[in-house]
Design a protein around this motif. Structure first.
Motif, PDB file in Angstrom:
ATOM      1  N   ARG A   1       0.857  -1.181   0.000  1.00 47.62           N
ATOM      2  CA  ARG A   1       0.000   0.000   0.000  1.00 47.62           C
ATOM      3  C   ARG A   1       0.894   1.232   0.000  1.00 47.62           C
ATOM      4  NH1 ARG A   1      -2.870  -3.676  -0.939  1.00 47.62           N
ATOM      5  NH2 ARG A   1      -4.786  -4.280   0.099  1.00 47.62           N
ATOM      6  N   ASN A   2       0.434   2.283  -0.636  1.00 49.73           N
ATOM      7  CA  ASN A   2       1.196   3.514  -0.722  1.00 49.73           C
ATOM      8  C   ASN A   2       0.841   4.423   0.463  1.00 49.73           C
ATOM      9  OD1 ASN A   2       2.397   5.932  -1.317  1.00 49.73           O
ATOM     10  ND2 ASN A   2       1.500   6.128  -3.359  1.00 49.73           N
TER      11      ASN A   2
ATOM     12  N   THR B  91      -1.106   7.858   0.205  1.00 51.55           N
ATOM     13  CA  THR B  91      -2.553   7.960  -0.025  1.00 51.55           C
ATOM     14  C   THR B  91      -3.345   8.187   1.263  1.00 51.55           C
ATOM     15  OG1 THR B  91      -2.914   5.568   0.130  1.00 51.55           O
ATOM     16  CG2 THR B  91      -2.434   6.474  -2.071  1.00 51.55           C
TER      17      THR B  91
END
Length: 147
Positions: free
Chosen positions: A119-120, A123
């Motif tokens: 996951r980034n 964000t």
């Protein structure tokens, strides 16, 4: 602090009248929930949870306080964050929003492990913006709902 943003679908179309529930710790890092065992003081003027809907164009704007860090059961300290539960028709997202530049971001039990979980982290970090009021922090946080 002032918090604003927009809720859209992945094509950038606004999602009007999206139901949003936010909950957070107070500035001392304590939740109003009775199961919170943190010894930090409660703030009698802070509810800690709010329900609202986005406007026709998918935007929202609220005024709250910046939450403080708090200890969690594993013994680490959670970085300041706000919980989100966002629902619109067939879409639902439950997530947390974090603040840029917090020293505890590097060691937070959830935020610091996002990359390893593919996951980034960018964000879920809000962005500072110009405040409309002197002395009031302002951030923006846009949410993209995926079907």
């Amino acid at each position: 602090m002032q918090l604003s943003g927009r809720v859209t679908d992945r094509r950038g179309n606004p999602l009007p009248h999206t139901a949003v529930t936010l909950w957070q710790a107070n500035a001392a890092g304590r939740y109003t929930n009775p199961v919170d065992t943190n010894i930090a003081p409660l703030d009698p003027n802070f509810l800690g949870v709010v329900d609202f809907e986005t406007a026709q164009d998918g935007t929202y704007r609220i005024r709250t306080i910046k939450p403080g860090p708090y200890p969690e059961p594993s013994g680490t300290i959670r970085t300041p964050h706000i919980h989100w539960d966002v629902t619109h028709a067939d879409y639902r997202l439950v997530t947390q929003m974090y603040f840029p530049g917090e020293s505890l971001n590097q060691t937070d039990i959830l935020l610091s492990t996002l990359t390893a979980r593919r996951r980034n982290p960018a964000t879920v970090i809000c962005k500072p913006v110009q405040s409309s009021e002197p002395g009031v922090l302002a951030f923006t946080f846009d949410i993209v709902m995926l079907a």
